[in-house]
Design an enzyme around this catalytic site. Structure first.
Site, PDB file in Angstrom:
ATOM      1  N   THR A  11       0.892  -1.152   0.000  1.00  0.00           N
ATOM      2  CA  THR A  11       0.000   0.000   0.000  1.00  0.00           C
ATOM      3  C   THR A  11       0.927   1.197   0.000  1.00  0.00           C
ATOM      4  OG1 THR A  11      -1.678  -1.117   1.343  1.00  0.00           O
ATOM      5  CG2 THR A  11      -1.641   1.266   1.528  1.00  0.00           C
ATOM      6  N   ARG A  41     -13.945  -7.220  -0.503  1.00  0.00           N
ATOM      7  CA  ARG A  41     -13.216  -7.044   0.772  1.00  0.00           C
ATOM      8  C   ARG A  41     -12.627  -5.639   0.828  1.00  0.00           C
ATOM      9  NH1 ARG A  41      -7.754  -5.477   2.101  1.00  0.00           N
ATOM     10  NH2 ARG A  41      -7.355  -6.184   4.206  1.00  0.00           N
ATOM     11  N   VAL A  42     -12.848  -4.958   1.921  1.00  0.00           N
ATOM     12  CA  VAL A  42     -12.293  -3.614   2.096  1.00  0.00           C
ATOM     13  C   VAL A  42     -11.304  -3.650   3.250  1.00  0.00           C
ATOM     14  CG1 VAL A  42     -12.847  -1.226   2.706  1.00  0.00           C
ATOM     15  CG2 VAL A  42     -14.382  -2.513   1.209  1.00  0.00           C
ATOM     16  N   GLY A  43     -10.130  -3.112   3.010  1.00  0.00           N
ATOM     17  CA  GLY A  43      -9.108  -3.090   4.060  1.00  0.00           C
ATOM     18  C   GLY A  43      -9.167  -1.802   4.869  1.00  0.00           C
ATOM     19  N   ASP A  44      -8.061  -1.479   5.503  1.00  0.00           N
ATOM     20  CA  ASP A  44      -8.010  -0.292   6.360  1.00  0.00           C
ATOM     21  C   ASP A  44      -7.790   1.004   5.578  1.00  0.00           C
ATOM     22  OD1 ASP A  44      -5.475  -1.275   5.681  1.00  0.00           O
ATOM     23  OD2 ASP A  44      -4.520  -0.238   7.359  1.00  0.00           O
ATOM     24  N   THR A  99       0.332   0.621   6.572  1.00  0.00           N
ATOM     25  CA  THR A  99       0.331  -0.420   5.548  1.00  0.00           C
ATOM     26  C   THR A  99       0.428  -1.753   6.276  1.00  0.00           C
ATOM     27  OG1 THR A  99       2.746  -0.400   5.352  1.00  0.00           O
ATOM     28  CG2 THR A  99       1.553   1.047   3.882  1.00  0.00           C
ATOM     29  N   GLY A 100      -0.025  -2.804   5.625  1.00  0.00           N
ATOM     30  CA  GLY A 100       0.028  -4.126   6.251  1.00  0.00           C
ATOM     31  C   GLY A 100      -1.368  -4.671   6.476  1.00  0.00           C
ATOM     32  N   GLY A 154      -4.738  -4.993   7.070  1.00  0.00           N
ATOM     33  CA  GLY A 154      -5.756  -3.981   7.342  1.00  0.00           C
ATOM     34  C   GLY A 154      -6.736  -4.380   8.427  1.00  0.00           C
TER      35      GLY A 154
HETATM   36  N1  ASP Z   1      -3.357  -2.376   4.316  1.00  0.00           N
HETATM   37  C1  ASP Z   1      -3.746  -2.968   3.060  1.00  0.00           C
HETATM   38  C2  ASP Z   1      -5.080  -3.629   3.203  1.00  0.00           C
HETATM   39  O1  ASP Z   1      -5.330  -4.239   4.244  1.00  0.00           O
HETATM   40  C3  ASP Z   1      -2.802  -3.990   2.513  1.00  0.00           C
HETATM   41  C4  ASP Z   1      -1.340  -3.797   2.749  1.00  0.00           C
HETATM   42  O2  ASP Z   1      -0.882  -2.732   3.075  1.00  0.00           O
HETATM   43  O3  ASP Z   1      -0.584  -4.783   2.583  1.00  0.00           O
HETATM   44  O4  ASP Z   1      -5.836  -3.594   2.270  1.00  0.00           O
END
Ligand code: ASP
Length: 364
Positions: free
Chosen positions: A207, A235-238, A258-259, A261
Site C-alpha cells: 500500500t 473485501r475492504v481493508g483499512d 500499511t500491512g 488492514g
Molecule cells: N493495508 C492494506 C489492506 O489491508 C494492505 C497492505 O498494506 O498490505 O488492504
C-alpha cells in the site's frame, strides 16, 4: 543480533536500551524544518514530489495526492493502483482515502474498479458530496459521472501472478498445477519479493500511505492500495477507512498504515496514533504504542506465531504539526528479509530510514 540503528521494543532489555538507541536515530533528532512528507518505503519519489510541491506553496493534501499518484501510475508497484494484484476473481479493486487537515474534511472510495488513481476520486467525494465513503458500484458510478474513463488495471505481470495462484489453489478443482520448474520469470520475481508461505497464502501485499505537513503547519494525509493479494471480491481493508488507514488532525498531526488492514481496523490505528501524539508522544512512539495495542488485542490462534507474537506484518507512519516524524513496524524485517523502512522528505532531502520495530524477526 545487536541493537543497531533500529529500535526493538519486544523485550525488556530492548526497551531499557530504547532511550539510548532512539537518540541515535535520524527520526528522533527533531524536525529539520518544514515542509515534511513521510510515506511507506515504496514512496521515495512520492515524498520527494510532495515536498517540492509544498515548498512552492501547494496545499499539503494536493501535494500528498500528487506524490501518491506516481505510485498508483507505476505498473511495477504491484500493491497500488495500475498493476496491482487482483482479487480472487482476477479483478483489480482499489481502496483509497484522503484527509485535509485545514478543513477537517475527508473522502474515500473502496472496491473501486477501472480507475488508476482512486485518490483523485476520493478527493472528489470529499469536495463535491456530503459523504465520506463510496464503495463498489456506487464508487464506479461516481467516477463515471466525474469523467473518469474505464481503464484496464490488470497488467500482464499481475495477470500471470494471479493465474499461477489460481492454478495452484486446490488439488480438488478443475485447474491443473503448472510445473514448478517452468516458473515464469515475472511470477518468480513476485514470489522472491513477497514470499509465498504455501501456494495458497502469499504474504499480505502493500500500500502507500503518505502524510504531509507544509511550511505553515497545515497537514494532509492520503492512503492508496489494491489491498490484500487475491482478496475476496468486495473485501475492504483499512486504507479507505478514516481513522484506520488514514487520520489527520490539523492541530496535532497525521498517521496512516500499511500491512494487515483487518488488524488496524480493529484498533482504529490511524486515529489512535494521532491521539497518542495529542497526548504528547513523539510520532515514532505513537506508532509503537499502536502496534503494542494490536499485539495485545490479537488473540485468535490462527493470527499468532507459535511464540504468541502476531503472525502478520503491519507498519504505522506518523508526523506531527512541528514536523517531527517516525514510523514503526511490527517486525524489523519481512518474512523474505526485507528491512522495515519508510521514506521521508524534509529540508535534509528525500531518503529512506529504518522503522522502529516492536519485535525482531527470528530466523525461521
Ligand atoms: N493495508 C492494506 C489492506 O489491508 C494492505 C497492505 O498494506 O498490505 O488492504
Amino acid at each position: 543480533m545487536p541493537l543497531s540503528r533500529r529500535t526493538f521494543l519486544g523485550t525488556a532489555a530492548a526497551a531499557a536500551a530504547l532511550s539510548k538507541v532512539a537518540r541515535a536515530q535520524g527520526q528522533t533528532q527533531g524536525p529539520a524544518g518544514l515542509p515534511v512528507a513521510i510515506s511507506s518505503s515504496n514512496g521515495l519519489q512520492a515524498v520527494g514530489r510532495a515536498f517540492e510541491m509544498m515548498q512552492k506553496g501547494t496545499d499539503p493534501l494536493d501535494a500528498a495526492i500528487a506524490g501518491v499518484n506516481i505510485v498508483e501510475d507505476d505498473p511495477e508497484d504491484m500493491t497500488v493502483g495500475y498493476g496491482g494484484i487482483p482479487n480472487q476473481d482476477g479483478v483489480v479493486q482499489l481502496d483509497a482515502s484522503v484527509f485535509h487537515g485545514p478543513t477537517g474534511r475527508a473522502g474515500a472510495v473502496a472496491s473501486l474498479e477501472g480507475v488508476k488513481n482512486p485518490t483523485k476520486v476520493a478527493k472528489l467525494v470529499m469536495e463535491t458530496t456530503d459523504h465520506v465513503l463510496l464503495v463498489g458500484a456506487g464508487a464506479r458510478w461516481f467516477a463515471d459521472v466525474n469523467g473518469f474513463a474505464r481503464e484496464n488495471l490488470l497488467t500482464e505481470k499481475a495477470r500471470k501472478v494471479w493465474l499461477y495462484w489460481r492454478q495452484n489453489l486446490s488439488a480438488n478443482d478443475k485447474w491443473l498445477e503448472p510445473p514448478l520448474d517452468k516458473l515464469d520469470p515475472d511470477v518468480k520475481h513476485f514470489i522472491d519479493l513477497f514470499g509465498w508461505d504455501d501456494l495458497r497464502k502469499p504474504t499480505t501485499g502493500g500500500t502507500i500511505h503518505l502524510s504531509a505537513v507544509d511550511s505553515r503547519g497545515d497537514i494532509g494525509g492520503c492512503t492508496s492500495t489494491s489491498g490484500l493479494f487475491f482478496k475476496m471480491p468486495g473485501r475492504v481493508g483499512d486504507s479507505p477507512i478514516i481513522g484506520a488507514g488514514c487520520f489527520t488532525d490539523n492541530d496535532v498531526g497525521s498517521a496512516g498504515s500499511t500491512g494487515r488492514g483487518e488488524a488496524n481496523i480493529l484498533v482504529s490505528g490511524g486515529h489512535l496514533a494521532v491521539e497518542f501524539m495529542r497526548q504528547g508522544k513523539h510520532p515514532k512512539d505513537a506508532c509503537v504504542e499502536v502496534l503494542r495495542r494490536i499485539a495485545k488485542t490479537t488473540r485468535e490462534k490462527r493470527l499468532l506465531e507459535a511464540d504468541g507474537r502476531p503472525a502478520f506484518g503491519i507498519t504505522f507512519y506518523a508526523v506531527n504539526k512541528k514536523g517531527q516524524y517516525g514510523a514503526a513496524s511490527m517486525y524489523d524485517r519481512s518474512k523474505t528479509g526485507r528491512p522495515a523502512q519508510f521514506a521521508i522528505a524534509d529540508p535534509r532531502g528525500a531518503r529512506k530510514e529504518d522503522c522502529a520495530a516492536l519485535f525482531e524477526r527470528r530466523p525461521s
